[in-house]
Design a protein around this motif. Structure first.
Motif, PDB file in Angstrom:
ATOM      1  N   ALA A  84      30.141  66.367 106.410  1.00  0.00           N
ATOM      2  CA  ALA A  84      29.742  67.611 107.076  1.00  0.00           C
ATOM      3  C   ALA A  84      28.319  68.010 106.688  1.00  0.00           C
ATOM      4  O   ALA A  84      27.559  68.533 107.528  1.00  0.00           O
ATOM      5  N   PHE A  85      27.925  67.759 105.437  1.00  0.00           N
ATOM      6  CA  PHE A  85      26.557  68.063 105.013  1.00  0.00           C
ATOM      7  C   PHE A  85      25.557  67.183 105.764  1.00  0.00           C
ATOM      8  O   PHE A  85      24.482  67.652 106.168  1.00  0.00           O
ATOM      9  N   TYR A  86      25.895  65.925 105.949  1.00  0.00           N
ATOM     10  CA  TYR A  86      25.038  65.029 106.732  1.00  0.00           C
ATOM     11  C   TYR A  86      24.927  65.518 108.174  1.00  0.00           C
ATOM     12  O   TYR A  86      23.851  65.480 108.790  1.00  0.00           O
ATOM     13  N   PHE A  87      26.027  66.034 108.705  1.00  0.00           N
ATOM     14  CA  PHE A  87      26.038  66.524 110.084  1.00  0.00           C
ATOM     15  C   PHE A  87      25.147  67.757 110.242  1.00  0.00           C
ATOM     16  O   PHE A  87      24.329  67.828 111.172  1.00  0.00           O
ATOM     17  N   VAL A  88      25.290  68.746 109.353  1.00  0.00           N
ATOM     18  CA  VAL A  88      24.482  69.960 109.487  1.00  0.00           C
ATOM     19  C   VAL A  88      23.004  69.653 109.244  1.00  0.00           C
ATOM     20  O   VAL A  88      22.115  70.328 109.794  1.00  0.00           O
ATOM     21  N   GLY A  89      22.724  68.630 108.427  1.00  0.00           N
ATOM     22  CA  GLY A  89      21.329  68.223 108.256  1.00  0.00           C
ATOM     23  C   GLY A  89      20.723  67.703 109.548  1.00  0.00           C
ATOM     24  O   GLY A  89      19.570  67.998 109.878  1.00  0.00           O
ATOM     25  N   THR A  90      21.495  66.921 110.309  1.00  0.00           N
ATOM     26  CA  THR A  90      20.996  66.440 111.600  1.00  0.00           C
ATOM     27  C   THR A  90      20.903  67.559 112.629  1.00  0.00           C
ATOM     28  O   THR A  90      20.128  67.471 113.575  1.00  0.00           O
ATOM     29  N   VAL A  91      21.695  68.631 112.436  1.00  0.00           N
ATOM     30  CA  VAL A  91      21.642  69.755 113.381  1.00  0.00           C
ATOM     31  C   VAL A  91      20.378  70.580 113.166  1.00  0.00           C
ATOM     32  O   VAL A  91      19.588  70.806 114.086  1.00  0.00           O
ATOM     33  N   VAL A  92      20.147  71.051 111.944  1.00  0.00           N
ATOM     34  CA  VAL A  92      19.029  71.956 111.688  1.00  0.00           C
ATOM     35  C   VAL A  92      17.690  71.234 111.793  1.00  0.00           C
ATOM     36  O   VAL A  92      16.661  71.859 112.089  1.00  0.00           O
ATOM     37  N   SER A  93      17.667  69.933 111.560  1.00  0.00           N
ATOM     38  CA  SER A  93      16.419  69.178 111.708  1.00  0.00           C
ATOM     39  C   SER A  93      16.180  68.732 113.138  1.00  0.00           C
ATOM     40  O   SER A  93      15.175  68.077 113.418  1.00  0.00           O
ATOM     41  N   ALA A 139      35.329  60.742 119.058  1.00  0.00           N
ATOM     42  CA  ALA A 139      35.874  61.543 117.961  1.00  0.00           C
ATOM     43  C   ALA A 139      35.511  61.002 116.596  1.00  0.00           C
ATOM     44  O   ALA A 139      35.880  61.597 115.574  1.00  0.00           O
ATOM     45  N   GLY A 140      34.786  59.877 116.539  1.00  0.00           N
ATOM     46  CA  GLY A 140      34.353  59.320 115.266  1.00  0.00           C
ATOM     47  C   GLY A 140      35.241  58.230 114.724  1.00  0.00           C
ATOM     48  O   GLY A 140      35.098  57.837 113.568  1.00  0.00           O
ATOM     49  N   ILE A 141      36.175  57.725 115.511  1.00  0.00           N
ATOM     50  CA  ILE A 141      37.082  56.675 115.061  1.00  0.00           C
ATOM     51  C   ILE A 141      36.511  55.326 115.477  1.00  0.00           C
ATOM     52  O   ILE A 141      36.136  55.120 116.630  1.00  0.00           O
ATOM     53  N   ARG A 142      36.410  54.412 114.536  1.00  0.00           N
ATOM     54  CA  ARG A 142      35.871  53.086 114.792  1.00  0.00           C
ATOM     55  C   ARG A 142      36.879  52.034 114.357  1.00  0.00           C
ATOM     56  O   ARG A 142      37.813  52.308 113.598  1.00  0.00           O
ATOM     57  N   VAL A 143      36.689  50.806 114.856  1.00  0.00           N
ATOM     58  CA  VAL A 143      37.568  49.700 114.454  1.00  0.00           C
ATOM     59  C   VAL A 143      37.357  49.373 112.991  1.00  0.00           C
ATOM     60  O   VAL A 143      38.307  49.197 112.227  1.00  0.00           O
ATOM     61  N   ASP A 144      36.086  49.302 112.568  1.00  0.00           N
ATOM     62  CA  ASP A 144      35.784  49.041 111.169  1.00  0.00           C
ATOM     63  C   ASP A 144      35.995  50.302 110.345  1.00  0.00           C
ATOM     64  O   ASP A 144      35.928  51.428 110.850  1.00  0.00           O
ATOM     65  N   ALA A 145      36.228  50.093 109.057  1.00  0.00           N
ATOM     66  CA  ALA A 145      36.469  51.224 108.159  1.00  0.00           C
ATOM     67  C   ALA A 145      35.165  51.992 107.950  1.00  0.00           C
ATOM     68  O   ALA A 145      34.160  51.434 107.518  1.00  0.00           O
ATOM     69  N   LEU A 146      35.180  53.278 108.271  1.00  0.00           N
ATOM     70  CA  LEU A 146      34.030  54.143 108.074  1.00  0.00           C
ATOM     71  C   LEU A 146      34.423  55.285 107.156  1.00  0.00           C
ATOM     72  O   LEU A 146      35.606  55.579 106.957  1.00  0.00           O
ATOM     73  N   ARG A 147      33.396  55.923 106.600  1.00  0.00           N
ATOM     74  CA  ARG A 147      33.680  57.064 105.738  1.00  0.00           C
ATOM     75  C   ARG A 147      34.189  58.227 106.582  1.00  0.00           C
ATOM     76  O   ARG A 147      33.921  58.308 107.786  1.00  0.00           O
ATOM     77  N   PRO A 148      34.926  59.174 105.989  1.00  0.00           N
ATOM     78  CA  PRO A 148      35.398  60.340 106.740  1.00  0.00           C
ATOM     79  C   PRO A 148      34.212  61.154 107.268  1.00  0.00           C
ATOM     80  O   PRO A 148      33.204  61.326 106.589  1.00  0.00           O
ATOM     81  N   ARG A 149      34.371  61.651 108.473  1.00  0.00           N
ATOM     82  CA  ARG A 149      33.273  62.386 109.093  1.00  0.00           C
ATOM     83  C   ARG A 149      33.208  63.840 108.653  1.00  0.00           C
ATOM     84  O   ARG A 149      32.116  64.417 108.639  1.00  0.00           O
ATOM     85  N   TRP A 150      34.340  64.448 108.335  1.00  0.00           N
ATOM     86  CA  TRP A 150      34.352  65.880 108.115  1.00  0.00           C
ATOM     87  C   TRP A 150      34.738  66.267 106.691  1.00  0.00           C
ATOM     88  O   TRP A 150      35.148  67.416 106.456  1.00  0.00           O
ATOM     89  N   ASP A 151      34.623  65.340 105.724  1.00  0.00           N
ATOM     90  CA  ASP A 151      34.654  65.790 104.343  1.00  0.00           C
ATOM     91  C   ASP A 151      33.311  66.448 104.025  1.00  0.00           C
ATOM     92  O   ASP A 151      32.416  66.520 104.876  1.00  0.00           O
ATOM     93  N   PHE A 152      33.143  66.964 102.813  1.00  0.00           N
ATOM     94  CA  PHE A 152      31.931  67.721 102.527  1.00  0.00           C
ATOM     95  C   PHE A 152      30.664  66.874 102.660  1.00  0.00           C
ATOM     96  O   PHE A 152      29.684  67.338 103.274  1.00  0.00           O
TER      97      PHE A 152
END
Length: 429
Positions: free
Chosen positions: A120-129, A104-117
């Protein structure tokens, strides 16, 4: 010139040859119907052998490490269960919950939010490419359904963008290399000093139909891809803290859109000069994916040339009688039927297919019939008119007329874009 008696005797003499099972020589300019199928089957066999060889190498390299890691993990698990007095089933249930949290994207170390803009923009970039790292995936049913529709059009549009980029980068390299070739000809004295591209004199000399070699384009794209990967790896080593080999590995996996997801950039919550790093990461990934896509397509042309060479070797070994008979007929005929078609690499629609009369003359080595002579004269007149028109206009209208001599007909997608833009795609070698 006889058109009756000799043709009937030639056709009658040709019939026993067909019934005896001897191979009938075909026009060298015509491509065999099964050439594409043979090339496809040969490529499929080579890919299967390549996959088997790769699986053997990776199994030999990685299997001992996997067994050692499994042994260490089992030892650690039993030691933890004994020290803290926790049963192994309870411990494994806890670890399964942790694996679900990681998915689900939860890690022990502090990571940036996965589903902020930005995430989400990084995610859709990996999808379309089509990179698809896998570190972020939709968890809801609505998100999964939307991903199917969104990825369908997004991937198609991105592939179109890659093809357009390929067309422009090939055109740019061809323009630069042709300018360098023209400058070299001017220095060697083969072109006049006042030569201008597009003038009537351009129809004479070494610039007519000149195209850059696919090997030179492959070398230039390879150098650019290596330079881009080295610069990106230096940035990832400094910012992400990876070693340089891991950074190079990440660049190839990302730029080639393999996207394993074991190493993913821009995942920490805070970076030094975060805005600049995210912009640089975006530019490197965009340029790297476009460059590697273009390089892969150029390498595919080289692979196609190797397949053509292998098939020609098979044809030379399997059909020696066919080549000897066709060479013997070529010496006996005063005018070989279809010679002008082969010389100029064009196809002209005649009144119909060759009948038994012309086929018999072709096999017996007699003179051609009136129909073939008329067709040859039509071809000569069409070529003469075309050359006069090009001389008057000052440039050739179409440098390479025959686009079916490159092995895969006119090509599809990226292959069609590079068709007739590089020297090795214009004719089969």
């Amino acid at each position: 010139m006889e058109t009756g008696g000799k043709g009937e005797r030639a056709g009658a003499a040709a019939a026993p040859r067909r019934s005896s099972g001897r191979p009938v020589p075909s026009h060298p300019g015509r491509r065999l119907p099964g050439a594409d199928n043979g090339r496809f089957l040969l490529l499929a066999a080579l890919i299967a052998a390549y996959l088997s060889a790769g699986a053997s190498v990776f199994s030999a390299l990685e299997s001992p490490s996997e067994a050692a890691a499994q042994l260490r993990w089992n030892r650690t698990l039993h030691n933890f269960s004994r020290i803290f007095n926790i049963s192994l089933p309870e411990l494994r249930a806890f670890l399964r919950s942790y694996e679900a949290a990681m998915a689900a994207g939860i890690r022990v170390d502090a990571l940036r939010p996965r589903w902020d803009f930005p995430g989400a923009f990084y995610f859709v970039g990996t999808v379309v490419s089509t990179i698809g790292f896998g570190m972020t995936t939709p968890a809801t049913v609505a998100g999964k359904v939307f991903l199917i529709v969104y990825g369908l059009f997004g991937c198609a549009g991105t592939i179109l963008f890659f093809n357009l980029f390929l067309e422009r980068i090939i055109s740019l390299l061809a323009f630069i290399m042709k300018a360098c070739h023209e400058r070299q000809l001017r220095r060697s004295g083969l072109l006049p000093p006042n030569f201008q591209r597009g003038s009537a004199i351009s129809g004479v000399g070494s610039l007519v139909g000149w195209k850059p070699s696919v090997y030179h384009v492959m070398l230039i794209l390879g150098i650019f891809a290596i330079t881009l990967s080295c610069c990106a790896s230096a940035m990832y080593t400094a910012v992400e803290g990876w070693n340089y080999i891991d950074s190079l590995y990440y660049c190839f996996v990302t730029f080639s859109t393999i996207g394993f997801g074991d190493l993913v950039s821009n995942q920490n919550a805070v970076y030094q000069n975060q805005g600049l790093y995210r912009f640089g990461n975006f530019i490197f990934i965009l340029m790297g994916v476009c460059c590697i896509y273009s390089l892969f397509n150029v390498i595919s042309i080289v692979i196609k040339q190797v397949l053509n060479w292998v098939l020609k070797k098979f044809e030379c070994r399997c059909c020696p009688k066919c080549h000897k008979s066709s060479a013997r007929l070529g010496r006996r005929n005063a005018i070989t039927p279809g010679a002008r078609l082969r010389r100029h690499n064009i196809s002209v629609e005649t009144d119909g297919q060759y009948d038994s009369d012309t086929e018999g003359r072709r096999l017996s080595g007699e003179m051609i019939s009136m129909r073939e002579l008329t067709a040859s004269n039509k071809v000569s007149l069409a070529i003469l008119q075309k050359q006069l028109s090009e001389t008057a206009n000052g440039y050739p209208r179409n440098v390479c007329i025959n686009t079916r001599q490159n092995g895969f007909s006119a090509g599809v997608g990226a292959l069609a874009i590079m068709n007739n833009r590089l020297a090795e795609t214009s004719d089969s070698r």
